[in-house]
Design a protein around this motif. Sequence first.
Motif, PDB file in Angstrom:
ATOM      1  N   GLN A   1      75.898  18.133  35.288  1.00 25.51           N
ATOM      2  CA  GLN A   1      76.280  16.717  35.203  1.00 25.51           C
ATOM      3  C   GLN A   1      75.462  15.969  34.155  1.00 25.51           C
ATOM      4  OE1 GLN A   1      78.712  14.989  36.856  1.00 25.51           O
ATOM      5  NE2 GLN A   1      79.462  16.838  37.846  1.00 25.51           N
ATOM      6  N   LEU A   2      74.187  16.347  34.001  1.00 28.07           N
ATOM      7  CA  LEU A   2      73.317  15.668  33.048  1.00 28.07           C
ATOM      8  C   LEU A   2      73.381  16.309  31.661  1.00 28.07           C
ATOM      9  CD1 LEU A   2      72.346  14.333  35.643  1.00 28.07           C
ATOM     10  CD2 LEU A   2      69.991  14.714  34.893  1.00 28.07           C
ATOM     11  N   GLU A   3      74.128  17.424  31.567  1.00 30.28           N
ATOM     12  CA  GLU A   3      74.284  18.162  30.308  1.00 30.28           C
ATOM     13  C   GLU A   3      72.937  18.580  29.733  1.00 30.28           C
ATOM     14  OE1 GLU A   3      76.678  15.619  27.835  1.00 30.28           O
ATOM     15  OE2 GLU A   3      78.527  16.214  28.832  1.00 30.28           O
ATOM     16  N   ILE A   4      72.123  19.204  30.602  1.00 29.93           N
ATOM     17  CA  ILE A   4      70.854  19.751  30.145  1.00 29.93           C
ATOM     18  C   ILE A   4      70.810  21.240  30.474  1.00 29.93           C
ATOM     19  CG2 ILE A   4      69.590  17.574  30.344  1.00 29.93           C
ATOM     20  CD1 ILE A   4      68.425  18.525  32.951  1.00 29.93           C
ATOM     21  N   LYS A   5      70.063  21.984  29.673  1.00 27.79           N
ATOM     22  CA  LYS A   5      69.944  23.424  29.860  1.00 27.79           C
ATOM     23  C   LYS A   5      68.627  23.754  30.547  1.00 27.79           C
ATOM     24  CE  LYS A   5      72.806  24.951  25.974  1.00 27.79           C
ATOM     25  NZ  LYS A   5      72.821  25.731  24.709  1.00 27.79           N
TER      26      LYS A   5
ATOM     27  N   ASN B   1      59.264  23.006  20.912  1.00 27.42           N
ATOM     28  CA  ASN B   1      60.041  23.930  21.744  1.00 27.42           C
ATOM     29  C   ASN B   1      59.151  24.676  22.738  1.00 27.42           C
ATOM     30  OD1 ASN B   1      62.515  23.363  20.449  1.00 27.42           O
ATOM     31  ND2 ASN B   1      61.900  24.651  18.735  1.00 27.42           N
ATOM     32  N   LYS B   2      58.408  23.929  23.511  1.00 25.73           N
ATOM     33  CA  LYS B   2      57.479  24.554  24.451  1.00 25.73           C
ATOM     34  C   LYS B   2      58.225  25.116  25.651  1.00 25.73           C
ATOM     35  CE  LYS B   2      53.413  21.908  23.136  1.00 25.73           C
ATOM     36  NZ  LYS B   2      52.414  20.905  23.510  1.00 25.73           N
TER      37      LYS B   2
ATOM     38  N   PRO C   1      63.045  15.522  35.271  1.00 21.61           N
ATOM     39  CA  PRO C   1      62.648  14.306  34.563  1.00 21.61           C
ATOM     40  C   PRO C   1      61.939  14.583  33.237  1.00 21.61           C
ATOM     41  CG  PRO C   1      62.253  14.015  36.894  1.00 21.61           C
ATOM     42  CD  PRO C   1      62.633  15.464  36.701  1.00 21.61           C
ATOM     43  N   LEU C   2      61.107  15.620  33.191  1.00 24.70           N
ATOM     44  CA  LEU C   2      60.428  15.959  31.936  1.00 24.70           C
ATOM     45  C   LEU C   2      61.427  16.456  30.899  1.00 24.70           C
ATOM     46  CD1 LEU C   2      57.201  17.698  33.270  1.00 24.70           C
ATOM     47  CD2 LEU C   2      57.353  15.475  32.129  1.00 24.70           C
ATOM     48  N   LYS C   3      62.432  17.207  31.330  1.00 24.86           N
ATOM     49  CA  LYS C   3      63.468  17.689  30.414  1.00 24.86           C
ATOM     50  C   LYS C   3      64.314  16.523  29.873  1.00 24.86           C
ATOM     51  CE  LYS C   3      66.315  20.802  28.514  1.00 24.86           C
ATOM     52  NZ  LYS C   3      65.937  21.596  27.331  1.00 24.86           N
ATOM     53  N   ILE C   4      64.579  15.546  30.726  1.00 15.49           N
ATOM     54  CA  ILE C   4      65.304  14.357  30.268  1.00 15.49           C
ATOM     55  C   ILE C   4      64.500  13.644  29.178  1.00 15.49           C
ATOM     56  CG2 ILE C   4      66.100  12.045  30.929  1.00 15.49           C
ATOM     57  CD1 ILE C   4      66.786  13.230  33.693  1.00 15.49           C
ATOM     58  N   MET C   5      63.210  13.497  29.401  1.00 16.16           N
ATOM     59  CA  MET C   5      62.361  12.772  28.462  1.00 16.16           C
ATOM     60  C   MET C   5      62.045  13.589  27.207  1.00 16.16           C
ATOM     61  SD  MET C   5      61.947   9.805  29.802  1.00 16.16           S
ATOM     62  CE  MET C   5      60.596   9.121  28.850  1.00 16.16           C
ATOM     63  N   CYS C   6      61.979  14.908  27.356  1.00 19.56           N
ATOM     64  CA  CYS C   6      61.626  15.804  26.236  1.00 19.56           C
ATOM     65  C   CYS C   6      62.695  16.891  26.141  1.00 19.56           C
ATOM     66  CB  CYS C   6      60.257  16.430  26.466  1.00 19.56           C
ATOM     67  SG  CYS C   6      58.935  15.255  26.781  1.00 19.56           S
ATOM     68  N   PRO C   7      63.874  16.576  25.605  1.00 23.23           N
ATOM     69  CA  PRO C   7      65.006  17.502  25.624  1.00 23.23           C
ATOM     70  C   PRO C   7      64.736  18.826  24.915  1.00 23.23           C
ATOM     71  CG  PRO C   7      65.702  15.296  24.949  1.00 23.23           C
ATOM     72  CD  PRO C   7      64.216  15.297  24.956  1.00 23.23           C
ATOM     73  N   GLU C   8      63.743  18.860  24.033  1.00 27.58           N
ATOM     74  CA  GLU C   8      63.508  20.069  23.253  1.00 27.58           C
ATOM     75  C   GLU C   8      62.755  21.156  24.023  1.00 27.58           C
ATOM     76  OE1 GLU C   8      60.091  17.196  22.419  1.00 27.58           O
ATOM     77  OE2 GLU C   8      62.253  17.095  22.756  1.00 27.58           O
ATOM     78  N   ILE C   9      62.154  20.831  25.164  1.00 32.01           N
ATOM     79  CA  ILE C   9      61.426  21.865  25.897  1.00 32.01           C
ATOM     80  C   ILE C   9      62.403  22.901  26.463  1.00 32.01           C
ATOM     81  CG2 ILE C   9      59.517  20.321  26.501  1.00 32.01           C
ATOM     82  CD1 ILE C   9      60.601  20.214  29.365  1.00 32.01           C
ATOM     83  N   LYS C  10      61.916  24.126  26.586  1.00 33.91           N
ATOM     84  CA  LYS C  10      62.678  25.207  27.205  1.00 33.91           C
ATOM     85  C   LYS C  10      62.205  25.315  28.651  1.00 33.91           C
ATOM     86  CE  LYS C  10      63.120  27.604  22.800  1.00 33.91           C
ATOM     87  NZ  LYS C  10      62.702  28.787  21.989  1.00 33.91           N
ATOM     88  N   LEU C  11      63.053  24.840  29.558  1.00 27.03           N
ATOM     89  CA  LEU C  11      62.636  24.638  30.945  1.00 27.03           C
ATOM     90  C   LEU C  11      63.118  25.756  31.858  1.00 27.03           C
ATOM     91  CD1 LEU C  11      61.396  22.735  33.135  1.00 27.03           C
ATOM     92  CD2 LEU C  11      63.661  21.675  33.308  1.00 27.03           C
ATOM     93  N   THR C  12      62.223  26.194  32.729  1.00 22.88           N
ATOM     94  CA  THR C  12      62.563  27.089  33.831  1.00 22.88           C
ATOM     95  C   THR C  12      62.215  26.386  35.138  1.00 22.88           C
ATOM     96  OG1 THR C  12      62.149  29.088  32.523  1.00 22.88           O
ATOM     97  CG2 THR C  12      62.092  29.325  34.909  1.00 22.88           C
TER      98      THR C  12
END
Length: 235
Positions: free
Chosen positions: A115-119, A70-71, A86-97
């Motif tokens: 659309q990609l259902e990512i947070k 959960n980085k 792209p990094l969030k797609i590959m590593c869904p567990e990261i907390k992205l800003t």
Amino acid sequence: MISELLKQWCDENKIDINDKQLLQFEKYAELLKEWNEKMNLTAITDDEGIAVKHFIDSIAVLKFHDFNGNKKVIDIGTGAGFPGIPLKIMCPEIKLTLLDSLNKRLVFLTEVCEQLEIKSELLHARAEEYSLKPEYREQYDVAISRAVANLPALCEYCIPYVKVGGTFISMKGPDGEKELKAAENAINLLGTKKENVYQINLPDESERTIITIKKTKNTPPKYPRRGQKINKNPL
């Protein structure tokens, strides 16, 4: 074509990618082309170019840095979402800003995330302003940026976001090592040290340099300076 190129590259580099992720990349490419007709997001609009110069270029860092867990990751000057989404797609567990100074890009990224259902947290801000806020300063495991500014200036924009023990990753072209030499003083002043330099070729044979810089101590409170000073008088 996008799925085939991504799957082939990931297989060759021993990086796992599943059907859901491939579909997310396909959808991302569709949105990028659709929105690019309304606003200037990228000059690269063909499927092969998007797959190689945006998607593979963004995830190539996975060959060298572990994003598992959960980085907290901040993509500074994300533009059309590269490399963060792209990094969030590959590593869904990261907390992205995702941080960018142009609001219209963030409107596009909001649609992409839906659309990609990512947070992802989306920040409409100048990089040198938000790293002065306690809720963002030295709060991230990784700050990453792709081709936003010369490295001496980029260090001052990005390093204040990185927590001690974290990493700043700069994604550069073939002249990355020259920029690194010019940034030695900035790296030292901002509480970091050079970790590694990696050279890779993308499938189209274009050269990339990935530079990792380790945060070893707190960045002095006087940094970052105002944007005009950072660009006119790099550290």
